[in-house]
Structures are given as structure tokens and as C-alpha cells.
Design an enzyme around this catalytic site. Structure first.
Site, PDB file in Angstrom:
ATOM      1  N   GLU A  82     -23.198  -9.474  29.604  1.00 18.47           N
ATOM      2  CA  GLU A  82     -22.902  -8.284  28.742  1.00 18.47           C
ATOM      3  C   GLU A  82     -23.471  -7.092  29.297  1.00 18.47           C
ATOM      4  O   GLU A  82     -24.504  -6.957  29.657  1.00 18.47           O
ATOM      5  CB  GLU A  82     -23.229  -8.689  27.185  1.00 18.47           C
ATOM      6  CG  GLU A  82     -22.983  -7.419  26.306  1.00 18.47           C
ATOM      7  CD  GLU A  82     -21.654  -7.096  26.127  1.00 18.47           C
ATOM      8  OE1 GLU A  82     -21.494  -5.899  26.224  1.00 18.47           O
ATOM      9  OE2 GLU A  82     -20.730  -8.078  26.059  1.00 18.47           O
ATOM     10  N   GLN A  93     -16.350  -9.865  15.060  1.00 20.81           N
ATOM     11  CA  GLN A  93     -14.900  -9.681  14.693  1.00 20.81           C
ATOM     12  C   GLN A  93     -14.531  -9.265  13.426  1.00 20.81           C
ATOM     13  O   GLN A  93     -15.823  -9.700  12.528  1.00 20.81           O
ATOM     14  CB  GLN A  93     -14.487 -11.425  14.775  1.00 20.81           C
ATOM     15  CG  GLN A  93     -14.566 -11.823  16.115  1.00 20.81           C
ATOM     16  CD  GLN A  93     -13.168 -11.292  17.076  1.00 20.81           C
ATOM     17  OE1 GLN A  93     -12.236 -10.694  16.508  1.00 20.81           O
ATOM     18  NE2 GLN A  93     -13.358 -11.403  18.479  1.00 20.81           N
ATOM     19  N   CYS A 100       0.947  -1.307  -0.007  1.00 18.72           N
ATOM     20  CA  CYS A 100      -0.031  -0.052   0.058  1.00 18.72           C
ATOM     21  C   CYS A 100       0.854   1.246   0.029  1.00 18.72           C
ATOM     22  O   CYS A 100       1.680   1.275   0.893  1.00 18.72           O
ATOM     23  CB  CYS A 100      -0.853   0.171   1.179  1.00 18.72           C
ATOM     24  SG  CYS A 100      -1.790   1.228   1.510  1.00 18.72           S
ATOM     25  N   CYS A 135      -7.358  -9.731  23.190  1.00 17.90           N
ATOM     26  CA  CYS A 135      -6.874  -8.846  22.189  1.00 17.90           C
ATOM     27  C   CYS A 135      -5.695  -7.929  22.486  1.00 17.90           C
ATOM     28  O   CYS A 135      -5.111  -7.035  21.715  1.00 17.90           O
ATOM     29  CB  CYS A 135      -7.984  -7.734  21.555  1.00 17.90           C
ATOM     30  SG  CYS A 135      -8.667  -6.882  22.751  1.00 17.90           S
ATOM     31  N   CYS A 150      -1.599   0.393   9.427  1.00 14.67           N
ATOM     32  CA  CYS A 150      -0.950  -0.663   9.230  1.00 14.67           C
ATOM     33  C   CYS A 150       0.474  -0.527   9.778  1.00 14.67           C
ATOM     34  O   CYS A 150       1.095   0.221   9.084  1.00 14.67           O
ATOM     35  CB  CYS A 150      -1.063  -1.262   7.742  1.00 14.67           C
ATOM     36  SG  CYS A 150      -2.540  -1.881   6.894  1.00 14.67           S
ATOM     37  N   TYR A 209     -18.375 -11.012  29.262  1.00 15.56           N
ATOM     38  CA  TYR A 209     -18.114  -9.959  28.376  1.00 15.56           C
ATOM     39  C   TYR A 209     -18.652 -10.602  26.996  1.00 15.56           C
ATOM     40  O   TYR A 209     -18.015 -10.573  26.008  1.00 15.56           O
ATOM     41  CB  TYR A 209     -16.735  -9.523  28.305  1.00 15.56           C
ATOM     42  CG  TYR A 209     -16.067  -9.177  29.528  1.00 15.56           C
ATOM     43  CD1 TYR A 209     -16.195  -7.893  29.958  1.00 15.56           C
ATOM     44  CD2 TYR A 209     -15.361 -10.208  30.286  1.00 15.56           C
ATOM     45  CE1 TYR A 209     -15.736  -7.424  31.125  1.00 15.56           C
ATOM     46  CE2 TYR A 209     -14.536  -9.360  31.634  1.00 15.56           C
ATOM     47  CZ  TYR A 209     -14.883  -8.184  32.007  1.00 15.56           C
ATOM     48  OH  TYR A 209     -14.208  -7.802  32.949  1.00 15.56           O
ATOM     49  N   ASP A 234     -13.478 -12.931  27.984  1.00 16.66           N
ATOM     50  CA  ASP A 234     -13.165 -12.299  26.622  1.00 16.66           C
ATOM     51  C   ASP A 234     -13.373 -10.598  27.076  1.00 16.66           C
ATOM     52  O   ASP A 234     -14.310  -9.802  26.364  1.00 16.66           O
ATOM     53  CB  ASP A 234     -14.078 -12.635  25.492  1.00 16.66           C
ATOM     54  CG  ASP A 234     -13.902 -11.865  24.269  1.00 16.66           C
ATOM     55  OD1 ASP A 234     -12.744 -11.296  24.188  1.00 16.66           O
ATOM     56  OD2 ASP A 234     -14.438 -12.201  23.511  1.00 16.66           O
ATOM     57  N   CYS A 258      -8.248   1.073   0.655  1.00 19.53           N
ATOM     58  CA  CYS A 258      -7.548   0.397   1.740  1.00 19.53           C
ATOM     59  C   CYS A 258      -7.400  -1.178   1.422  1.00 19.53           C
ATOM     60  O   CYS A 258      -8.215  -1.799   1.246  1.00 19.53           O
ATOM     61  CB  CYS A 258      -8.404   0.663   2.929  1.00 19.53           C
ATOM     62  SG  CYS A 258      -7.814  -0.446   4.406  1.00 19.53           S
ATOM     63  N   CYS A 264      -0.725   6.816   6.367  1.00 20.51           N
ATOM     64  CA  CYS A 264      -1.666   6.425   7.177  1.00 20.51           C
ATOM     65  C   CYS A 264      -1.103   5.455   8.276  1.00 20.51           C
ATOM     66  O   CYS A 264      -0.324   4.729   8.234  1.00 20.51           O
ATOM     67  CB  CYS A 264      -2.511   5.265   6.331  1.00 20.51           C
ATOM     68  SG  CYS A 264      -3.687   4.015   6.894  1.00 20.51           S
TER      69      CYS A 264
END
Length: 411
Positions: A295, A242, A78, A367, A89, A271, A340, A169, A86
Site C-alpha cells: 500500500e 467501503q 429524491c 470498481c 444518483c 493496493y 484491488d 440525501c 444533484c
């Protein structure tokens, strides 16, 4: 050459040799003892770096010229994945195989420094990161484009609110790349702060404008279909799901393999969002078991209740996890737990309450390696151990990595 003791200044350029990888898509270098976090570089490279930020104790910089390249370096596909452009990434200049090792190295460092794992414990885990099907481009099924003062959609610079107008993108799903959202199509978005795009696994494509945090669909359905865990899900286009098409099934498979839920068991999905893990757990524990999903987000609660209404053994609790545990909205005994949490992690309070409930196993979906490592350390202080760990490259070309760890109580 920097004068000894003077320290680097913003916009200054300096020649340096790059060291080990660090969280955030950086590598670590040192100039006259000063720590420099360098983007767009690889370990072992000799580069000219331009300082972008100066902080007490460290500076940030971009590698603007590569004097001696590492063998893992490639030309970013890219044109916007460059210094000053940007910031989405972090690793387009790294071969796909080396990206996996980069992320595994960050996980190992965080588990050692923040998680308190010994070298032997780390070796026993065999930390590695697995690629998902589909390759490193064209995977992102949800993209939020920022809007600049001229109404043009684009992406943000690294650690900045400045919008970089782009024509395409490359990590976006092909259906999103085909949308007339960006500048070359002539599109302008004067009424919004951002533009949300979705290309679901069920085949729906939606464009929404976002103003003051509220998303309003302008093209495509307000609700989208996702296919995962052997079920079809319907949820608002703005609800969490996701972003990699293969992520949901990959994570469900890893969680079930870790926990091995048994018929008749009791399970918690903390969660729980729209109920992805709760549905998979319900299938394993059967009608004689019990699954409790917790949740706090209204969209997630509504989606879970709608999509899981056929599973009588599932109860959806609308509450913050901390409150549900502390106020006994949910109580043990419980056999298995899926944890999670958001990027900030579960935190000590939740970990302690969870350990006190006495499950035989916890599958922790993370994450953020740093938050995960801190929570692992809290578990360890209660006698628990990290028995297995798998990493998944749910976000190719970026520095992000997803983890699924199995935590077991004292024998």
C-alpha cells in the site's frame, strides 16, 4: 427537428428515441447520425432531451420530458435526482431490479469492446450483478458534501463544480441524515471546501471539515471503528473504507470463494489499504503461510500495521505497487494474489510483473468495468483467462458497480 447536417447545439431541445445503456449512467441515442449520450432516460423511451454539452463526435443531454416511458421507469424518490440538480444518483428513475440489469449490461459491453471477450466467453461467465442487503436507500456510510460560496453544504451537479444545496440525501446512512450539516439546520461552513460525514459499522459518527485537502474532525471521534471479516478495525475517519455497510464482508467472501487459499500458501494483497483482504488471507493460509500487503497511502499503511499487528505472517510494505514489483520489494514465488487497484486499474506494467511472478490464481477487485476490461485483455495476451466473474451493487441508485473476477494462468 434538427436541420440535417447542422448538428446539435448546447441548450437545444430535441425529440429522440433512446437506445442501449452506456457507461456513466447514460443511454445512447442518435440524431441525424450524431451520437447523443442521454441521462435520466431508459432504453426504448421516446423523450425530449436538452443538450448540456457539445463535443467533437458526440453530445451529452438530459431527458427533460418523457413522451413514452419504459415499464422500468419509476418516480425518483429524491426530489434532487432530476436534470440540472444533484448529479450523485444516476439511476433513481429506474426500478431496483432494472438497475442491476443496467449495470450488468454495461459490464458485458465493456468486456466485449475493451476486454476482447467473445460472445461464447461472455456467455460462459453469466454476467450478473447481485444486490446487497438493506435496500437502495439509506446505505451510504461516508458522504462528502461540497460547500458553496455562502457556506452551505450540498452536492454537486453532474460534471460540474456547482453546488446544489439540499435538505437531505436519501442514500445517506440514517445517522448521517440526522446530522445538523445541511441548510435546513441552519449550519454554515465558511471555513471549509467540503464537509465529510461518517457513520461506521462500529457505531461511530463523525463530522469533519475539509480545507485544502485536509480533514479536521469537528464532531465525533477522529478515529472510527469498523467491523468486518470477523475483526474490529480502527482507522482515521478520513481513511478509505467501503461506503456500503455490507460491502467489506461481501467482497471478502467473494475473494475467498474465488481463490480458495490453502494452509501454508504465500499470498499478496496489492493496493491493500487497511488490510481487509490481508487479514482474511492470513486466516486461511495460517501461521505456516505468508501474506504480503502493499500500500502506498500513509493512512492505509499505518492502519494496516496497527490493525494487523497480531498476525505475524503478514508483512506490510509501504510502496507503490509498480515500484514494489519492479524493484523486487516483493518477490515470488507466490500462490494467490488479491489485486484491488484504484479506478484507473492496475495497468499493463503491473499485470505483466504479476503474471511473471507465477501465482496459481488472481482475484481482481474492480470498481470500474472499463479499467477492469482493459486489464483482462492484457492478462489474456499473456495466456491468462477470466474464469469467473461476480458483480455487486455496492452503490445502489448510482451507475457504479463492483466486480470480483478470478483470473487463471495458462494450463
Amino acid at each position: 427537428m434538427t436541420e440535417p447536417g447542422r448538428g446539435l447545439e448546447e441548450a437545444e431541445r430535441v425529440e429522440l428515441t433512446v437506445g442501449a445503456v452506456a457507461p456513466g449512467g447514460h443511454c445512447v441515442a442518435r440524431v441525424d447520425g450524431q451520437v447523443v449520450f442521454v441521462r435520466h432516460a431508459l432504453p426504448g423511451e421516446r423523450v425530449v432531451a436538452e443538450v448540456t454539452e457539445v463535443h467533437k463526435g458526440f453530445v451529452r443531454a438530459d431527458a427533460v420530458t418523457v413522451l413514452a416511458a419504459a415499464p422500468e421507469r419509476v418516480e425518483p424518490p429524491c426530489p434532487y435526482a432530476k436534470p440540472g440538480r444533484c448529479g450523485g444518483c444516476d439511476l433513481q428513475h429506474v426500478t431496483p431490479a432494472a438497475q442491476l440489469e443496467w449495470k450488468a449490461a454495461v459490464v458485458r459491453e465493456q468486456l466485449t469492446r475493451l476486454g476482447g471477450l467473445t460472445p461464447d466467453e461472455l456467455d460462459g461467465l453469466g454476467v450478473r450483478v447481485e444486490a446487497l442487503p438493506g435496500g437502495p436507500l439509506g446505505w451510504r456510510s461516508r458522504v462528502r458534501y461540497a460547500v458553496d460560496a455562502a457556506g452551505r453544504a450540498g452536492l454537486l451537479k453532474h460534471r460540474s463544480h456547482e453546488v446544489v444545496p439540499i435538505d437531505r440525501c436519501l442514500i445517506a446512512h440514517p445517522a448521517i441524515q440526522a446530522l445538523p450539516v445541511l441548510t435546513p439546520s441552519g449550519a454554515r461552513w465558511p471555513e471549509g471546501d467540503a464537509v465529510d460525514t461518517v457513520a461506521s459499522t462500529g457505531g461511530d459518527v463523525t463530522v469533519s471539515t475539509v480545507a485544502e485537502g485536509v480533514a479536521t474532525p469537528v464532531d465525533g471521534p477522529a478515529e472510527v471503528r469498523e467491523v468486518a471479516a470477523g475483526r474490529e478495525w480502527t482507522l482515521p475517519a478520513s481513511a478509505f473504507w467501503q461506503v456500503h455497510p455490507a460491502a467489506a464482508d461481501t467482497l471478502v467472501g467473494a475473494v475467498l470463494a474465488a481463490l480458495e487459499p490453502r494452509p501454508g500458501e504465500s499470498a499478496w494483497d496489492l493496493y491493500g489499504g487497511a488490510g481487509l483482504f490481508a487479514a482474511a488471507l492470513a486466516d486461511r493460509v495460517g501461521p505456516g503461510g505468508r501474506v504480503t500487503l502493499v500500500e502506498s497511502a500513509a493512512q492505509g499503511v499505518a492502519a494496516a500495521r496497527e490493525n494487523l499487528r497480531d498476525l505475524r505472517q503478514v508483512e506490510v510494505v509501504a510502496a507503490r505497487v509498480e515500484s514494489a514489483l519492479a524493484r523486487r520489494r516483493i518477490t515470488g514465488p507466490v500462490d494467490v494474489v488479491v489485486l484491488d487497484p484504484p479506478r484507473s486499474g492496475a495497468g499493463g506494467r503491473v499485470v505483466r510483473e504479476l503474471a511473471a511472478a507465477g501465482p496459481r490464481a488472481v482475484a481482481y477487485v474492480a470498481c470500474d468495468p472499463a479499467a477492469f476490461a482493459r486489464d483482462v485483455r492484457t492478462f489474456a495476451g499473456l495466456g491468462w483467462r477470466l474464469a469467473t466473474l461476480r458483480g455487486f451493487d455496492l452503490f445502489p441508485m448510482t451507475q457504479h458497480v463492483e466486480l470480483v473476477g478470478l483470473l487463471l494462468p495458462p494450463d
